[in-house]
Design a protein around this motif. Sequence first.
Motif, PDB file in Angstrom:
ATOM      1  N   UNK A 117      68.358 -14.648 -50.659  1.00  0.00           N
ATOM      2  CA  UNK A 117      67.922 -15.463 -49.772  1.00  0.00           C
ATOM      3  C   UNK A 117      66.963 -16.355 -50.280  1.00  0.00           C
ATOM      4  N   UNK A 118      65.860 -16.023 -50.985  1.00  0.00           N
ATOM      5  CA  UNK A 118      64.972 -16.927 -51.614  1.00  0.00           C
ATOM      6  C   UNK A 118      65.792 -18.288 -52.369  1.00  0.00           C
ATOM      7  N   UNK A 119      66.511 -17.477 -53.344  1.00  0.00           N
ATOM      8  CA  UNK A 119      67.399 -18.529 -54.073  1.00  0.00           C
ATOM      9  C   UNK A 119      68.170 -19.532 -53.244  1.00  0.00           C
ATOM     10  N   UNK A 120      68.896 -19.223 -52.388  1.00  0.00           N
ATOM     11  CA  UNK A 120      69.472 -20.229 -51.251  1.00  0.00           C
ATOM     12  C   UNK A 120      68.668 -21.131 -50.693  1.00  0.00           C
ATOM     13  N   UNK A 121      67.456 -20.574 -50.071  1.00  0.00           N
ATOM     14  CA  UNK A 121      66.469 -21.645 -49.535  1.00  0.00           C
ATOM     15  C   UNK A 121      65.931 -22.612 -50.325  1.00  0.00           C
ATOM     16  N   UNK A 122      65.333 -22.138 -51.603  1.00  0.00           N
ATOM     17  CA  UNK A 122      64.936 -23.113 -52.731  1.00  0.00           C
ATOM     18  C   UNK A 122      65.830 -24.093 -52.951  1.00  0.00           C
ATOM     19  N   UNK A 123      67.134 -23.649 -53.372  1.00  0.00           N
ATOM     20  CA  UNK A 123      67.996 -24.629 -53.891  1.00  0.00           C
ATOM     21  C   UNK A 123      68.278 -25.913 -52.604  1.00  0.00           C
ATOM     22  N   UNK A 124      68.336 -25.510 -51.484  1.00  0.00           N
ATOM     23  CA  UNK A 124      68.865 -26.455 -50.406  1.00  0.00           C
ATOM     24  C   UNK A 124      67.487 -27.359 -50.179  1.00  0.00           C
TER      25      UNK A 124
END
Length: 199
Positions: A117-124
């Motif tokens: 979830x953190x990875x997706x948030x950061x990339x967006x």
Amino acid sequence: MDAIDILMNEHRHIERVIDVLERSVAYGRGGGDVSPVLFERAAHFLLTFVDGSHDAKEGEVFQAITSRGLPLGEGVLAALSGQHVLGRELAEELREMVRAVMRGEKEREEMYALAERYVRLHRGHTEVEEGRFFPLVRRLLPVDVMERVRAKFARIEAAHGSLAEAADALELAFPLPATAPRWVNGGRTHQPWGGRGAP
């Protein structure tokens, strides 16, 4: 190098840690031996250097923008500010989840899902900042204001340490595996990836 160049350069270093998280999740789900210590160290990096240092620098940019009449509560600034808050909450949750996994109270999959979830948030978040917000900043803020913002960055970094060096240290402590786990005669061959100092 102006304030925006500094922030974009930091994004590249943060992405190295995000890559470690993403690949460690895939490796763990594929049967690889990934120590929870990796996720603990990553959560520390996210809280200390992303939230504490990088996001604080971006906060100085936000303040400089709002002082010129663009309210923080509108449009892209509101979205980015909300993502900063969510990122901090997810990093704190990840830190607590790792401790629960180490105590045997939570499953590793829950830790993997939270990291994902953190990875997706950061990339967006990074895509919006670099594609929409940073060009806006360069249009709206004159050179003298950007220089004052950059001076504030130096004080923030002095309080937290170098983000780039922290990313280096995490990568060195937890080198990424070259391949997915190998299976031989029904059993996985040994590919240690516990990281230095991991149990």
